[in-house]
Design a protein around this motif. Structure first.
Motif, PDB file in Angstrom:
ATOM      1  N   THR A   1       0.824  -1.211   0.000  1.00  0.00           N
ATOM      2  CA  THR A   1       0.000   0.000   0.000  1.00  0.00           C
ATOM      3  C   THR A   1       0.858   1.261   0.000  1.00  0.00           C
ATOM      4  O   THR A   1       0.579   2.201  -0.743  1.00  0.00           O
ATOM      5  CB  THR A   1      -0.933  -0.015   1.225  1.00  0.00           C
TER       6      THR A   1
ATOM      7  N   GLU B   1      -9.763  -2.920   1.302  1.00  0.00           N
ATOM      8  CA  GLU B   1      -8.685  -2.709   2.267  1.00  0.00           C
ATOM      9  C   GLU B   1      -9.177  -1.809   3.411  1.00  0.00           C
ATOM     10  O   GLU B   1     -10.359  -1.721   3.654  1.00  0.00           O
ATOM     11  CB  GLU B   1      -7.454  -2.150   1.561  1.00  0.00           C
ATOM     12  N   ARG B   2      -8.239  -1.140   4.085  1.00  0.00           N
ATOM     13  CA  ARG B   2      -8.578  -0.466   5.348  1.00  0.00           C
ATOM     14  C   ARG B   2      -9.182   0.937   5.184  1.00  0.00           C
ATOM     15  O   ARG B   2      -8.744   1.698   4.320  1.00  0.00           O
ATOM     16  CB  ARG B   2      -7.318  -0.338   6.196  1.00  0.00           C
TER      17      ARG B   2
HETATM   18 MG   LIG Z   1      -1.972  -2.760   2.144  1.00  0.00          MG
END
Ligand SMILES: [Mg+2]
Ligand SMILES: Nc1ncnc2c1ncn2[C@@H]1O[C@H](COP(=O)(O)OP(=O)(O)OP(=O)(O)O)[C@@H](O)[C@H]1O
Lengths: 466, 597
Positions: free
Chosen positions: B239, B261-262
């Motif tokens: 990332t 993802e986050r």
């Molecule tokens: Mg990542």
């Protein structure tokens, strides 16, 4: 969608399979709606609608299907999601795994009833977590810093001292330079023994912190499907405490491995095609729906910081449970059996540890302007030392250069002096001092992550001292 | 419109009995809340749809309404700087309508209908136009001229056009008389997400997507219009690398997709990009960026759609003549969404539960990258780079293995490097790029004289290092002859000095072409001089103890892009130190000879 008039449903079940019951022809039932299943006697169990088809409804029963019979069980659909009563005075209490008080005290006076599944935080409303929490644990504060609103799990193994570490963190943690703030701990026991939960409670009690804690207990002897609810119930309580009462909540979830096992059990009873090691393909998304509930929200005073604990089956970090968790959480603290055997507490295995939000919370105006370089240098030298340790076990120390031998020695002192700290809290200043002192034992040529100025300022000082 | 009555509800998957005609991939609406869904299967007496929103509480009997149109995105001014979810709901406006948490159905248009844009027509009445032809311009940002284009399938004569002025995106700005009748064109257009936008022809790839990351630009370039994958276990730096590329690469428009993802990572981008300057234009990075966030806890079907939503926007800017770079983090989460839906359809699984069509879907996605001549003739490109998150870090799993078949730049992230905090943790020997020859020309014109040759030498050195490391494990480093220890020393200096680059260092997070060329040249020079000295009898390990070699290993962060003269100084310092070493060596051997005599 809610229809309070809907009546009891007396139908005979068509089938019971593991935690699932099949009900014929339920009209007007909604997906994921709450269900009560009444066995012969007066025992009422909680369930949830998970699939609706033309001719059947499938209900997941969280408190087990033992003792249910096709003819006699009665099913009631409640036209609402599974909810938790939240309100003032939730702290200082003990609840079961679905959120009912079990400490003999009064029911919670419900200010609100919240869906335990929660909703995802809109990413534009999130605030990037950046307030450094001093946990008092050197290996965390210096090299894997925790910030408010982060989710930082402990990857452990069975029998390792993760609970002790977690309760130390819960006791020691503080923000630097501020007075005590509205702080709370939510502890969710998921399939652990009574001792573990009781031990944590006692530790907190001794520390006089019991009034700031809510304990949710699903013990090893409780039904396993109920484990699917416990972390969600605990997080719902945490969200109330954080976002409505403005507290900074630390949520400890132990042990997420038991949660995942329950998930696998329920999934296989659905006959779903499994992914790795029999765990369902959606386990990543499912775990994310728990872990992503950590964070900070713009304009709201509180925060939720999560420390999930999980034991790695066979100490294998590539096992789906730690692996998928690691892909969701913002780093991990890994415990090591070998350090533990050597009597080092906390047995933190530095190399695989990581805190992804560290960069947001350290440095100028937050901890120390040289903190990032300091952490980088410790890591890089420790990794070299680790590499040399493996090498010297084959070729012997004689095969190493002088600088290499210094590195080896550095690695040992890191284990014995830096990582090891038993149950004492270390301030960040003490941690920095110790780290610079150990680095000062190394020649400049290996300190390439430090600038000349940093060497002059921190390293030379210690060399003069010695 | 056609309707259907739901009789089965299985998470995001519904089955319904149709009344009227439905098409595959048609966008449909479920219930009174009008949840957005898409038809994914048609049978004689049932349709199957996937719902892009939370289906909690849905009951059988609820009605599905057809739209007659495929799932599409809105295109026009207002995309840049915005953040959307996987089906292009504008997350800021959604927050305005429904608060801090997602979930309740809200009805807000993807692009703002109220906002007015300054519009300047560029064609006159009577002009013959066809698909892709620009009829007018809107300065969407000070640096990007948004070109209002004739839809690809329309051709005819401009019979009227609006004068310069401020307009909302749905105001008609020109009327075209075409074979199909009158067509009105506004700033707003729509395009189905699963259908690639047409172009005239594909062009050969020529220049690198300049990333400012040494290990990429110097060792494994990604071409403009090319494809790349970054596989790596958790925490290896995928990332950060993607975001670094999204910040500093020299594309005109960036599409950044957080796919499963986050949430905090997307919040991070939103917080950081508006305050960072594009090193080329001096404008804020956010102005050239479109964000798509369908985080891991958002509905899984919308996650599946997110990469198509993103790539369609990418093609749209490409067709306006811009170089676009799309970053998708992570392709694996998209594949898992595909797997989850497939499982609920009870399709026969292939490898590891993934549907058998996984490879063909991946191929279709990466095929949408390319350098093209647009319908109206502009040359531009769409570069696609995705991260891959292999379970257990095992690259033989299906998503990594299949991605590898379709991408030409493969940047393998290595756990050991990441654990030692060596970033970027790209493994120099497990990675590769098929764009080396196509970008060699470019380097010639950007200060990288002898780039190809130096790159080859460096790779050979790293290869040799890997071989020797194995020997060291058996016999120890001291047992190696000086010539081999020389290789180890030079490789270590190369790795530390050139390949290490922190994304968080203000001086080093972006490395300009001139700086890269200077650093590569200096490392190459050091390697040659080290060789001469070792030949002359200097012990290679003493080189590492020279203060100037420490400086060499820190030059990335100590010298910024503007201070290229410092490299000349460093070269002099290096010469001085090495000359001194050589002469002390000569003296010593002279003395020895004298003693011998
Ligand atoms: Mg990542
Ligand atoms: N280029 C870099 N420079 C400096 N630090 C880096 C770099 N790349 C990664 N890191 C560090 O490594 C951490 C993990 O990186 P990142 O979040 O990108 O991993 P990831 O591969 O995306 O993991 P996951 O698959 O779990 O999302 C970062 O938080 C950062 O501290």
């Amino acid at each position: 969608m809610i229809d309070p008039q809907r009546c009891l449903f007396h139908t005979g079940l068509t089938s019971i399979q593991g935690p699932l019951i099949f009900v014929r022809n339920a009209q007007g039932v909604g997906l994921y709606e709450r269900v009560e299943v009444r066995a012969m006697h007066d025992d009422v169990r909680l369930g949830r609608v998970v699939l609706i088809a033309d001719d059947k409804v499938i209900v997941e029963v969280f408190q087990g299907t033992e003792g249910l019979s096709l003819g006699e069980a009665r099913v009631k659909f409640l036209s609402e999601s599974i909810l938790l009563n939240v309100g003032p005075s939730m702290l200082g209490r003990i609840y079961n795994g679905v959120g009912a008080p079990i400490d003999g005290g009064p029911e919670i006076v419900a200010r609100r009833r919240l869906r335990i599944d929660g909703n995802a935080i809109n990413p534009v409303r999130r605030v990037v977590p950046r307030e450094f929490i001093e946990t008092g644990v050197a290996a965390i504060d210096a090299m894997n810093s925790l910030v408010r609103g982060q989710k930082l799990p402990i990857f452990s193994g069975s029998g390792l001292s993760h609970d002790r570490l977690a309760s130390n963190i819960a006791r020691f943690s503080r923000l630097r330079g501020t007075q005590a703030e509205k702080f709370a701990v939510v502890f969710a026991a998921i399939g652990v023994t009574f001792d573990t939960a009781e031990h944590f409670r006692r530790e907190m009690d001794e520390y006089g912190a019991m009034q700031r804690i809510a304990l949710f207990l699903n013990l090893a002897s409780d039904p396993s499907a109920e484990r699917l609810l416990t972390p969600r119930v605990a997080l719902t309580a945490a969200e109330y405490l954080a976002y409505e009462e403005g507290r900074h909540v630390l949520v400890i979830l132990t042990d997420m491995t038991n949660y995942c096992e329950a998930l696998r059990e329920v999934s296989s009873s659905h006959g779903e095609v499994p992914s790795r090691k029999g765990y369902p393909g959606y386990m990543y998304s499912d775990l994310a729906s728990i872990y992503e509930r950590a964070g900070r929200i713009s304009g709201r005073p509180g925060s939720i910081t999560q420390i999930p604990i999980l034991s790695m089956p066979n100490d294998d970090i590539t096992h789906p449970i730690p692996d998928l968790s690691g892909y969701i959480t913002e780093g991990q603290i890994v415990l090591d059996r070998e350090l533990d055997r050597r009597g080092i507490f906390p047995p933190i295995k530095l190399l695989p540890c990581l805190s992804r939000l560290m960069n947001h919370g350290i440095g100028k105006n937050m901890t120390h302007v040289d903190h990032p370089a300091f952490a980088q240098q410790l890591y890089s030298s420790y990794a070299q030392a680790h590499h040399l340790r493996l090498l010297s076990s084959v070729v012997g120390e004689e095969g190493l250069s002088a600088a290499d031998r210094q590195l080896l020695r550095f690695g040992e002192r890191m284990d014995d002096e830096f990582i090891r700290q038993d149950d004492f809290r270390r301030t960040l200043e003490e941690t920095f001092d110790l780290g610079w002192m150990l680095l000062a034992e190394l020649p400049d040529e290996v300190l390439v992550r430090l600038s000349d100025d940093q060497i002059d300022e921190h390293i030379k000082r210690h060399r003069h001292d010695s | 419109m056609s309707r259907a009555e739901v009789f089965l509800i299985n998470g995001p998957v519904l089955k319904a009995r149709p009344d009227g005609n439905f098409q595959m991939k048609e966008a449909v609406f479920v219930g009174d809340d009008r949840l957005i869904a898409e038809v994914i299967r048609l049978d004689a007496d049932a349709i199957t749809v996937q719902v892009f929103e939370d289906t909690t509480g849905l009951s059988p009997g609820v009605l599905i309404a057809g739209s007659g149109l495929p799932l599409a995105v809105e295109l026009g001014p207002g995309l840049l700087g915005a953040m959307f979810d996987g089906i292009q709901r504008p997350l800021r406006a959604v927050a305005g309508a429904s608060g801090d948490f997602l979930g309740t159905a809200v009805d807000v248009p993807s692009l703002d209908r109220e906002r007015q844009w300054r519009y300047q027509p560029v064609v006159d009445e009577g002009t013959e136009v066809s698909g892709g032809h620009c009829i007018g311009e809107v300065a969407e940002t000070p640096n990007l001229m948004h070109r209002v284009m004739i839809p690809p399938d329309v051709a005819g004569t401009v019979v009227w056009r609006a004068p310069a002025g401020s307009y909302c995106i749905d105001t008609p700005l020109a009327g075209i008389r075409s074979a199909q009748g009158m067509v009105e064109v506004s700033m707003l257009s729509r395009w189905p997400i699963r259908v690639p936008r047409p172009f005239r022809q594909r062009l050969a790839l020529r220049s690198p997507l300049w990333t400012g990351q040494r290990i990429i630009d110097t060792l494994y370039p990604i071409a403009k219009g090319g494809t790349g994958a970054m596989p790596g276990g958790f925490g290896t730096g995928k990332t950060v690398l993607q975001q670094t590329l999204a910040k500093w690469c020299d594309a005109d428009v960036i599409i950044y997709i957080g796919c499963g993802e986050r949430g905090n990572e997307m919040a991070g981008v939103l917080e950081e990009f508006p305050g960072l300057e594009d090193p080329r234009t001096g404008r804020m990075l956010m102005e050239r960026t479109v964000l798509i966030a369908n985080t891991s806890n958002m509905p899984v079907a919308a996650r599946e759609a997110s990469i198509y939503t993103g790539i369609t926007m990418g093609e749209y800017f490409r067709d306006q003549g811009y170089d676009v770079a799309l970053f998708a983090d992570s392709i694996s989460r998209w594949a898992e969404a595909l797997r989850e839906i497939s499982g609920r359809l009870e399709e026969l699984p292939a490898e590891e539960g993934y549907p058998a069509y996984l490879p063909s879907r991946l191929a279709e996605f990466f095929e949408r990258a390319g350098r093209t001549k647009a319908l109206a003739g502009q040359e531009s490109s769409l570069t696609v780079v995705g991260t891959v998150s292999p379970p257990g870090g095992d690259f033989s799993e299906p998503v990594t293995a299949h991605s590898r078949r379709y991408v030409k730049s493969f940047l393998a992230l290595d756990r050991d490097r990441a654990q030692a905090r060596f970033y970027p943790a790209i493994h120099p020997l497990q990675s590769y790029s098929e764009y080396v020859t196509s970008t060699a020309q470019w380097w010639q014109h950007h200060g990288g004289v002898r780039w190809a040759e130096r790159r080859e030498r460096m790779l050979a050195l790293l290869q040799e290092q890997a071989r020797l490391e194995k020997m060291v494990k058996i016999v120890g480093r001291d047992a190696l002859p000086p010539s081999q220890r020389e290789v180890l020393v030079c490789a270590e200096v190369t790795v530390e000095g050139l390949l290490r680059q922190s994304a968080f260092s203000h001086t080093d997070r972006y490395c300009a072409p001139e700086k890269q060329a200077a650093m590569l040249g200096l490392i190459d020079y050091f390697t040659q001089r080290a060789h001469e000295l070792v030949q002359a009898g200097v012990d290679p390990d003493t080189l590492l103890t020279l203060p100037v070699v420490r400086r060499l290993q820190r030059m990335g962060e100590d010298i910024d892009n503007e201070s290229l003269a410092d490299f000349a100084d460093l070269t002099h310092a290096l010469d001085d130190a090495l000359d001194a070493l050589a002469s002390s060596m000569q003296q010593k051997s002279g003395e020895q000879q004298a003693v011998g005599e």
